[in-house]
Each structure stands twice: as C-alpha cells, then as structure tokens.
Design an enzyme around this catalytic site. Structure first.
Site, mmCIF file in Angstrom:
data_model
loop_
_atom_site.group_PDB
_atom_site.id
_atom_site.type_symbol
_atom_site.label_atom_id
_atom_site.label_comp_id
_atom_site.label_asym_id
_atom_site.label_seq_id
_atom_site.Cartn_x
_atom_site.Cartn_y
_atom_site.Cartn_z
ATOM 1 N N THR A 175 0.803 -1.357 -0.050
ATOM 2 C CA THR A 175 -0.183 -0.050 0.076
ATOM 3 C C THR A 175 0.896 1.319 0.077
ATOM 4 O OG1 THR A 175 -1.717 -1.170 1.306
ATOM 5 C CG2 THR A 175 -1.813 1.411 1.324
ATOM 6 N N GLY A 205 -10.720 -3.627 0.892
ATOM 7 C CA GLY A 205 -10.254 -3.292 2.209
ATOM 8 C C GLY A 205 -10.458 -2.059 2.336
ATOM 9 N N THR A 225 -2.662 2.595 6.371
ATOM 10 C CA THR A 225 -1.840 1.420 6.063
ATOM 11 C C THR A 225 -2.062 0.454 6.864
ATOM 12 O OG1 THR A 225 0.047 0.277 5.125
ATOM 13 C CG2 THR A 225 0.410 2.380 6.305
HETATM 14 N N1 ASP Z 1 -4.724 -1.507 4.308
HETATM 15 C C1 ASP Z 1 -4.515 -2.327 3.186
HETATM 16 C C2 ASP Z 1 -5.705 -3.122 2.948
HETATM 17 O O1 ASP Z 1 -6.076 -4.003 3.760
HETATM 18 C C3 ASP Z 1 -3.057 -3.149 3.054
HETATM 19 C C4 ASP Z 1 -1.808 -2.388 3.405
HETATM 20 O O2 ASP Z 1 -2.038 -1.314 3.924
HETATM 21 O O3 ASP Z 1 -0.912 -2.952 3.195
HETATM 22 O O4 ASP Z 1 -6.060 -3.563 1.647
#
Ligand code: ASP
Length: 327
Positions: A175, A205, A225
């Site tokens: 992300t 997400g 994130t």
């Molecule tokens: N927040 C992101 C998700 O759950 C993943 C991430 O931040 O790495 O899709």
C-alpha cells in the site's frame, strides 16, 4: 508553506530493503514536490506522488501489488479533496497501471464515489486507461512461498484462511499513500493498494472507503495502511479528522486513534496525517512503516525513514514471522 507526506506501507520492511524503500520514496516525493512547485493543488500533488509509487515494484500498489489467493491482482485506490469533500475510489480493479488516476477520474468525471470490479475496468478503458499487467516475478515467487506456508501450517495474518480453504478448495486460485496541504491551505489524501496478500477474490479493504483508509476535509487529510479490516471497523481516518476538528493537533489525533484501535480491534496500523495548520503526524503500530516528508517554503526540507518513535505507552508489536510482509 506547502507540505506533502507519504507512506510506502506499514508492516515488516526487512532491513535489506530499507535503503531501496527510502530511495523510492524520495523519487515519489520529487513527483509530489514538482506538482506543488508548478502551482498544482493538493490533489495534483498526492496523485503525482502515489502514481510514482504505483510504478515502483517495491510497494504493494499498482505494479508489484499483492496477489490474491486465486492468483490474480485486484487493486483498490482512493483520492479525496478536503475543501469540497469530493472523493473517488476504485476497488477490485484489474490490469491498469495507475489505479489512483482512475480513482481521480471517478471523482472528477462521474456522479459516483466508488466503482468496483468489472465496472471499474470498463470505466477505465472507456476513459483511455490502457491494459497493464501489474504482476512482478518477485511477487509471484513470494505468493508461491506463502501459499505453501498456508498449506503447511497456516498463516499468522490470515488465521481463518487455512480452515476456509480446506472447506472450500474451489476458492483457491500489500500500500502507498500521500497527504498534502498546498500553498492555499487546501488538503488532500490519496491511497492505493494491492490489498493484503492471499486475499479472497472480491475482498475490498479500507483503502478505497472514504473515512476508513482515506479521508480529507477542511480539518485534516489522512491515509492509512496496515490490516484494512481493523481500519474499516473503526473508520480510523475519519476519527483522526474528527479529533482535529475538536481541537487536537494532527499528532494527538493520530496517537489517540491508534490507541483506540489497540483498545478495541487490535493494533496493526500506520497512519499519516496533516492538519489545516500544516502539522504532520507519521505513526505506526507495526514494526516498520516507510515514510517521507517534504516542506516547501523558501527552501525545500525533506526527510525519510522506515520507523518512527513509538508513541508514549504503546508497545510496538514484534515482527511477525512473515516472509511476504514488506507491504
Ligand atoms: N490497508 C491495506 C488493505 O487492507 C493493506 C496495506 O496497507 O498494506 O487492503
């Protein structure tokens, strides 16, 4: 003064990738700073920086996105402008180079906020976004290892997945974010992700959901994130903005929100935020979070890092034994 702050994902960045992650963030910072320096607004800046990070295979967004359990890449992205509360998002979008640019097109060229899956792809193609394969050999190799780990003993990130796949074998088959305040004091946020590795087809997400992973209003702009399900259950980005609206600084608001997550749903999150006065917060509960910041006044001051100081009273989680967690 104008300011832009970026994250390249919270998680467990392995030490051998820290230098490369910081160099990639520097390049993305250049793109955001250039947009602001040529008179662009906060939206131009966050989109320019996120597009740059979407092209960087180190990050879990655009090229280099995490691969789902079915072997396909489905990406989520969102952009929001604080002065008008306009927002656009895409979810489960396949085969485009810059999901954040499609999210911006949703915001500026449609009457909708969120467009997903096949419809998002059709919209992207209609608007001229070309076919693009975001898969990289590294991510494919990591995916194979991780599927093996899951088969052999389960996966700390996905405690229910092994049992689910045993019951439903037919299901088989990480992300970046930016927040900015421009020279006129307008705020914007953008986030883009391939989601979590081994996710179920169709899983959405926090990233594209306004108020969860991305939010900007007159008070603050926030990008999240980490484990999206935790962020969605608490509407973490919106909570930060509400706290700023009630008088907290960006950092107080981010710390209080991370405390709230830790108390209620669990701590596995990173947040970047900027408030209307230009105060910045960069915090994470995960072992690491790649980040970068630039302030444009007479001169440009820049900084990057892979960890930030833990906030008071909050023990940082130890690294999980997770080979593919360099989100
Ligand atoms: N927040 C992101 C998700 O759950 C993943 C991430 O931040 O790495 O899709």
């Amino acid at each position: 003064m104008a300011t832009i702050v970026l994250h390249g994902g919270a998680g467990n960045w392995p030490p051998e990738k820290h230098t490369a992650a910081r160099a990639a963030l520097e390049r993305a910072l250049d793109a955001g700073v250039a947009a602001l320096a040529r008179g662009g607004n906060a939206v131009d800046a966050v989109v320019a920086a996120v597009e740059d990070m979407e092209d960087e295979p180190l990050f879990n967004a655009g090229t280099g996105s995490s691969i789902g359990i079915d072997g396909r890449i489905e990406m989520d992205a969102c952009v929001m402008r604080g002065d008008t509360l306009e927002v656009g998002g895409v979810c489960n979008l396949q085969r485009v180079r810059h999901p954040v640019a499609v999210a911006r097109a949703v915001m500026e060229q449609t009457d909708h906020v969120l467009v997903g899956g096949e419809g998002a792809l059709r919209l992207a193609r209609a608007l001229g976004f070309a076919d693009w394969d975001p898969e990289t050999p590294d991510k494919r190799a990591g995916w194979q290892d991780r599927v093996r780990t899951l088969d052999e003993g389960g996966d700390a990130w996905l405690p229910r997945m092994k049992a689910l796949l045993e019951r439903h074998p037919e299901l088989r088959r990480g992300t970046v974010g930016a927040v900015a305040r421009d020279h006129e004091g307008r705020l914007a946020a953008a986030t883009s992700t391939g989601g979590v590795a081994l996710k179920l087809p169709g899983r959405i997400g926090d990233t594209p959901l306004p108020g969860a992973g991305t939010w900007a209003d007159a008070h603050a702009a926030i990008s999240a994130t980490g484990r999206g399900e935790l962020v969605m259950r608490t509407l973490a980005a919106r909570r930060v903005a509400e706290r700023v609206a009630s008088g907290s600084s960006a950092d107080e608001a981010v710390c209080a929100t991370l405390d709230e997550l830790a108390r209620t749903v669990g701590a596995d999150t990173g947040l970047i935020a900027i408030d209307r006065n230009g105060n910045v917060s960069i915090r994470h509960d995960t072992p690491t979070m790649a980040w970068a910041r630039a302030d444009l006044e007479d001169a440009i001051r820049r900084s990057t890092g892979v960890v930030t100081a833990p906030r008071r009273g909050a023990p940082r989680r130890p690294p999980l034994d997770d080979p593919d967690d360099a989100r």
